[in-house]
Design a protein around this motif. Structure first.
Motif, PDB file in Angstrom:
ATOM      1  N   ALA A 122      76.262  69.778-121.132  1.00 40.10           N
ATOM      2  CA  ALA A 122      77.052  71.009-120.993  1.00 40.10           C
ATOM      3  C   ALA A 122      76.575  71.812-119.783  1.00 40.10           C
ATOM      4  N   THR A 123      75.238  71.898-119.596  1.00 38.86           N
ATOM      5  CA  THR A 123      74.698  72.628-118.439  1.00 38.86           C
ATOM      6  C   THR A 123      75.131  71.971-117.132  1.00 38.86           C
ATOM      7  N   ARG A 124      75.011  70.632-117.089  1.00 44.24           N
ATOM      8  CA  ARG A 124      75.402  69.917-115.874  1.00 44.24           C
ATOM      9  C   ARG A 124      76.884  70.080-115.583  1.00 44.24           C
ATOM     10  N   ALA A 125      77.708  70.019-116.632  1.00 42.22           N
ATOM     11  CA  ALA A 125      79.146  70.188-116.431  1.00 42.22           C
ATOM     12  C   ALA A 125      79.456  71.594-115.926  1.00 42.22           C
ATOM     13  N   GLY A 126      78.753  72.600-116.473  1.00 40.93           N
ATOM     14  CA  GLY A 126      78.974  73.974-116.012  1.00 40.93           C
ATOM     15  C   GLY A 126      78.621  74.137-114.547  1.00 40.93           C
ATOM     16  N   GLU A 127      77.506  73.475-114.116  1.00 39.84           N
ATOM     17  CA  GLU A 127      77.106  73.553-112.709  1.00 39.84           C
ATOM     18  C   GLU A 127      78.156  72.896-111.820  1.00 39.84           C
ATOM     19  N   LEU A 128      78.683  71.771-112.251  1.00 37.98           N
ATOM     20  CA  LEU A 128      79.731  71.101-111.462  1.00 37.98           C
ATOM     21  C   LEU A 128      80.987  71.954-111.374  1.00 37.98           C
ATOM     22  N   VAL A 129      81.352  72.604-112.478  1.00 39.31           N
ATOM     23  CA  VAL A 129      82.536  73.478-112.462  1.00 39.31           C
ATOM     24  C   VAL A 129      82.314  74.639-111.499  1.00 39.31           C
ATOM     25  N   ARG A 130      81.072  75.231-111.549  1.00 37.56           N
ATOM     26  CA  ARG A 130      80.781  76.341-110.630  1.00 37.56           C
ATOM     27  C   ARG A 130      80.834  75.884-109.166  1.00 37.56           C
ATOM     28  N   GLN A 131      80.278  74.703-108.898  1.00 35.79           N
ATOM     29  CA  GLN A 131      80.295  74.175-107.536  1.00 35.79           C
ATOM     30  C   GLN A 131      81.724  73.918-107.070  1.00 35.79           C
ATOM     31  N   ALA A 132      82.543  73.371-107.975  1.00 39.57           N
ATOM     32  CA  ALA A 132      83.942  73.111-107.606  1.00 39.57           C
ATOM     33  C   ALA A 132      84.674  74.411-107.306  1.00 39.57           C
ATOM     34  N   ARG A 133      84.425  75.452-108.135  1.00 37.01           N
ATOM     35  CA  ARG A 133      85.074  76.744-107.897  1.00 37.01           C
ATOM     36  C   ARG A 133      84.665  77.315-106.524  1.00 37.01           C
ATOM     37  N   GLU A 134      83.342  77.238-106.195  1.00 36.87           N
ATOM     38  CA  GLU A 134      82.880  77.756-104.894  1.00 36.87           C
ATOM     39  C   GLU A 134      83.493  76.964-103.744  1.00 36.87           C
ATOM     40  N   LEU A 135      83.593  75.654-103.915  1.00 36.66           N
ATOM     41  CA  LEU A 135      84.196  74.837-102.850  1.00 36.66           C
ATOM     42  C   LEU A 135      85.664  75.192-102.647  1.00 36.66           C
ATOM     43  N   ARG A 136      86.379  75.424-103.771  1.00 34.41           N
ATOM     44  CA  ARG A 136      87.793  75.811-103.622  1.00 34.41           C
ATOM     45  C   ARG A 136      87.918  77.159-102.911  1.00 34.41           C
ATOM     46  N   GLU A 137      86.997  78.100-103.230  1.00 30.70           N
ATOM     47  CA  GLU A 137      87.031  79.403-102.547  1.00 30.70           C
ATOM     48  C   GLU A 137      86.735  79.237-101.059  1.00 30.70           C
ATOM     49  N   ARG A 138      85.739  78.359-100.725  1.00 29.39           N
ATOM     50  CA  ARG A 138      85.426  78.134 -99.314  1.00 29.39           C
ATOM     51  C   ARG A 138      86.592  77.481 -98.599  1.00 29.39           C
ATOM     52  N   LEU A 139      87.273  76.537 -99.296  1.00 31.75           N
ATOM     53  CA  LEU A 139      88.441  75.898 -98.686  1.00 31.75           C
ATOM     54  C   LEU A 139      89.549  76.912 -98.429  1.00 31.75           C
ATOM     55  N   ASN A 140      89.725  77.846 -99.363  1.00 29.90           N
ATOM     56  CA  ASN A 140      90.744  78.881 -99.152  1.00 29.90           C
ATOM     57  C   ASN A 140      90.409  79.720 -97.916  1.00 29.90           C
ATOM     58  N   THR A 141      89.102  80.063 -97.780  1.00 27.92           N
ATOM     59  CA  THR A 141      88.679  80.855 -96.616  1.00 27.92           C
ATOM     60  C   THR A 141      88.918  80.082 -95.325  1.00 27.92           C
ATOM     61  N   LEU A 142      88.533  78.799 -95.317  1.00 21.91           N
ATOM     62  CA  LEU A 142      88.724  77.982 -94.114  1.00 21.91           C
ATOM     63  C   LEU A 142      90.202  77.824 -93.788  1.00 21.91           C
ATOM     64  N   GLU A 143      91.025  77.669 -94.816  1.00 19.53           N
ATOM     65  CA  GLU A 143      92.467  77.528 -94.568  1.00 19.53           C
ATOM     66  C   GLU A 143      93.041  78.800 -93.960  1.00 19.53           C
ATOM     67  N   ARG A 144      92.532  79.966 -94.454  1.00 21.07           N
ATOM     68  CA  ARG A 144      93.006  81.231 -93.863  1.00 21.07           C
ATOM     69  C   ARG A 144      92.573  81.337 -92.397  1.00 21.07           C
ATOM     70  N   GLN A 145      91.301  80.912 -92.122  1.00 19.91           N
ATOM     71  CA  GLN A 145      90.837  80.967 -90.733  1.00 19.91           C
ATOM     72  C   GLN A 145      91.629  80.019 -89.844  1.00 19.91           C
ATOM     73  N   LEU A 146      91.895  78.812 -90.364  1.00 18.21           N
ATOM     74  CA  LEU A 146      92.683  77.859 -89.577  1.00 18.21           C
ATOM     75  C   LEU A 146      94.105  78.368 -89.371  1.00 18.21           C
ATOM     76  N   ALA A 147      94.608  79.053 -90.415  1.00 20.06           N
ATOM     77  CA  ALA A 147      95.954  79.615 -90.264  1.00 20.06           C
ATOM     78  C   ALA A 147      95.974  80.697 -89.188  1.00 20.06           C
ATOM     79  N   GLY A 148      94.804  81.370 -89.015  1.00 23.45           N
ATOM     80  CA  GLY A 148      94.740  82.429 -88.003  1.00 23.45           C
ATOM     81  C   GLY A 148      94.454  81.924 -86.609  1.00 23.45           C
ATOM     82  N   VAL A 149      94.172  80.620 -86.441  1.00 25.14           N
ATOM     83  CA  VAL A 149      93.917  80.075 -85.104  1.00 25.14           C
ATOM     84  C   VAL A 149      95.213  80.101 -84.305  1.00 25.14           C
ATOM     85  N   PRO A 150      95.180  80.746 -83.186  1.00 28.37           N
ATOM     86  CA  PRO A 150      96.430  80.836 -82.410  1.00 28.37           C
ATOM     87  C   PRO A 150      96.784  79.503 -81.775  1.00 28.37           C
TER      88      PRO A 150
END
Length: 664
Positions: free
Chosen positions: A391-419
């Motif tokens: 359960a602990t390991r699964a929770g850590e993986l879920v947290r890591q996946a959530r952070e990666l999705r947030e980072r991907l959203n940030t990168l996508e916004r930055q790429l969207a802002g590239v002129p």
């Protein structure tokens, strides 16, 4: 010159204001200052030289730094405000009268500037003229070139035993301390007098040559002026070009240029984040499909299972012990009837009967549904631990996946802002053009500055040529009685001074040879090592002669013997000079063996000067040498370093003496 007192405030490691009394008395010329390495001995020596010579001081801690930077870095880190000063009080005899000087050099450090002040007091009164012209005044008391002979590092004087390295020291000492430079100065002044004679008109050829040189000088002046103007113009253009580039670069950044420059980096980071997210999701999927993780859904049932197994286990244990308890209780009651009262026996019998009935109830009323063997009970606990870990390991993986999705959203916004490249193509071209313009102007400025330097050197050479032409003309123009007499008498006087200077130099060199040889033999335990010593009057090189009348190479001497030879050289120079000057020696015995150390302690330090400051570690002047040196000591001080605050304080006493127990 004798030092009376040195005061430091917020200088180097010395926090606050601290002073040393340096007065001596006949027979006790030594001031012994002890301190471990890094406690501030060399800083104390630097402070004396800084107070006397300012920016010309040859301090150990300055290196290649500018003087203002050195002053700023010399202020103690705890000082607030950043103000420091060093004060040196000394007495000297000028024109037959003893005068007491107090030299105070202070400075204030700001963010980007340092303000320095120098105040000189003579016999207690401030002397403005001497303060403003102190650099020239101190040269009359103790020339800078001679100061290195009296303020020196004991670990560095061994190099003076080398003939090539000793030559400039001997030459400087002979000229500055023994008066030879005064004769040379007189000859130079007479030559200047000859050059100032009026140029006559008769020598047309010489006049024509001088006029041509002066025409060339005027042309060189005009060329230098033109080049200076071009340099100034290019510097203005460079300033404007740099400002334009800065403005374009700022606009480029506002339009997303920085993101455009980082586009490849952002895309690579996005690809990496997506790869890691897929890996995390696959790990979670595998854990759900093939691992024990699904058992987490059965946790309520597992809890009921554990409870039922526990009840059945307790019932089985109760059934096993009922017969044993009946027999035990019967024996116990019989024993109590023989020992206790009837009331106590009745109470005990009641309690034991109730306990047996409760156990019988548990054994008979608990159905044996599961019949879980007792040996398998630890497996249930292992299953619980394994599920908690999963359960602990699964929770850590879920947290890591959530952070990666947030980072991907940030990168996508930055790429969207590239002129788009077409949108900022004009800015890119404009920025590149501005940068190229700055580079071109800088290159052109460097070329013109180099050309200006060459023109200035050419102008300086022309000035020297003109001076030589005037000198030649002055020698030809002694036609009038006055000019002829001046030039003639000046030549005769210069020839006489040249002979006098040569004779004076030879006399001083002869005295110096005797003094250095005598000093060396006093210090050496091998009295027959060096039979004679010679100093060349042209090159000022030092030659040793051994007992076999053959030249002795200094490299054949041991390291200790070379250091004693260097000390003998300095001692001999001081003896021949015959001036009352202090001797300040930092780490005096660092590279000597015990026997050589005793030679210096017994034969040199008590007689080196009217005042001798020794800056020593505990391993140099140890308890044994301190006993031998004590009769000649006027004061002892300790430099006590606080390793937590990185500050040093000055205290009375020395290792193995009263007042210094806290530093031993």
């Amino acid at each position: 010159m004798l030092l009376h007192k040195v005061t430091l405030k917020n200088f180097g490691a010395y926090a606050g204001e601290q002073s040393l009394d340096l007065t001596t008395e006949p027979g006790r010329p030594i001031i012994l200052i002890g301190g471990l390495n890094g406690c501030g001995k060399t800083t104390l020596l630097d402070a004396i030289q800084l107070a006397l010579y300012g920016p010309r001081a040859r301090t150990s801690g300055r290196g290649n730094r500018p003087y203002e930077t050195y002053l700023k870095d010399s202020v103690n880190r705890e000082a607030d405000p950043k103000h420091a000063h060093v004060v040196v009080e000394f007495s000297t005899t000028l024109e037959g009268q003893e005068r007491i000087y107090r030299v105070c050099r202070s400075w204030e450090a700001y963010d980007r500037a340092v303000r320095e002040f120098l105040d000189v007091f003579i016999d207690g009164e401030h002397d403005k003229v001497v303060s403003e012209n102190w650099a020239d005044h101190i040269e009359e008391i103790l020339p800078l070139e001679a100061a290195s002979l009296f303020f020196f590092d004991g670990e560095k004087i061994e190099s003076l035993a080398d003939p090539e390295r000793a030559a400039p020291v001997i030459e400087s000492a002979v000229h500055s301390l023994l008066g030879v430079n005064t004769v040379e100065k007189l000859r130079t002044d007479l030559l200047a007098l000859q050059r100032r004679q009026k140029v006559l008109d008769e020598d047309d050829e010489t006049i024509g040559s001088i006029r041509l040189i002066e025409d060339d000088i005027r042309k060189a002046d005009q060329q230098c002026a033109d080049l200076n103007q071009r340099v100034a113009s290019l510097r203005d253009s460079l300033a404007r070009a740099e400002a334009d580039y800065s403005a374009v670069d700022t606009a480029f950044s506002k339009e997303g240029g920085d993101l455009y420059s980082r586009r490849a980096e952002l895309e690579a980071e996005t690809e990496q984040a997506e790869f890691i997210l897929r890996s995390v999701n696959e790990t979670l999927a595998n854990a759900l499909a093939t691992g024990p993780l699904p058992f987490l859904l059965l946790q309520p049932h597992l809890a009921s299972l554990r409870e039922q197994v526990g009840k059945e286990h307790s019932a089985a244990e109760s059934a096993q012990v009922i017969e044993l308890l009946n027999e035990r209780d019967r024996l116990l009651l019989e024993t109590l009837k023989t020992l206790g009262s009837s009331e106590s026996v009745a109470a005990a019998e009641k309690y034991l009967s109730a306990d047996r009935q409760e156990r019988t109830k548990i054994a008979t009323e608990t159905p044996q549904v599961i019949n879980f063997p007792p040996s398998a009970l630890p497996q249930l606990s292992s299953l619980d631990q394994m599920l908690d870990q999963e359960a602990t390991r699964a929770g850590e993986l879920v947290r890591q996946a959530r952070e990666l999705r947030e980072r991907l959203n940030t990168l996508e916004r930055q790429l969207a802002g590239v002129p788009d490249k077409n949108a900022i193509a004009a800015l890119i071209e404009k920025r590149d053009s501005a940068r190229d313009r700055v580079t071109r102007i800088r290159s052109a400025l460097a070329t013109i500055e180099e050309e200006l330097t060459k023109s200035q050197r050419h102008r300086q050479q022309l000035l020297l040529d003109r001076e030589r032409a005037y000198k030649r003309r002055a020698q030809k123009l002694a036609k009038t009685e006055s000019s002829t007499r001046i030039v003639s008498y000046a030549d005769r006087a210069r020839e006489t001074l040249e002979k006098f200077g040569s004779t004076l130099l030879q006399r001083h060199i002869s005295r110096l040879e005797v003094a250095v040889l005598d000093s060396f033999n006093r210090l050496m335990r091998k009295s027959d090592l060096v039979r004679d010593l010679r100093i060349d009057t042209d090159k000022f090189t030092l030659t040793l002669v051994g007992p076999d009348d053959e030249e002795l190479d200094p490299s054949r001497l041991s390291a200790g013997e070379r250091q004693l030879l260097a000390v003998a050289l300095l001692w001999g120079l001081a003896r021949v000079a015959g001036k009352r000057l202090p001797s300040v020696v930092d780490t005096p015995l660092g590279r000597l063996d015990s026997r050589h150390r005793e030679q210096l302690v017994e034969r040199y330090f008590p007689f080196a000067s009217h005042q001798v400051m020794l800056l020593s570690t505990d391993e140099e002047i140890d308890e044994h040498l301190l006993t031998k040196l004590s009769p000649s000591i006027a004061h002892t001080y300790m430099l006590v370093h606080d390793d937590k605050r990185f500050t040093t304080t000055i205290e009375r006493g020395y290792w193995w003496t009263a007042g210094a127990s806290d530093v031993a």
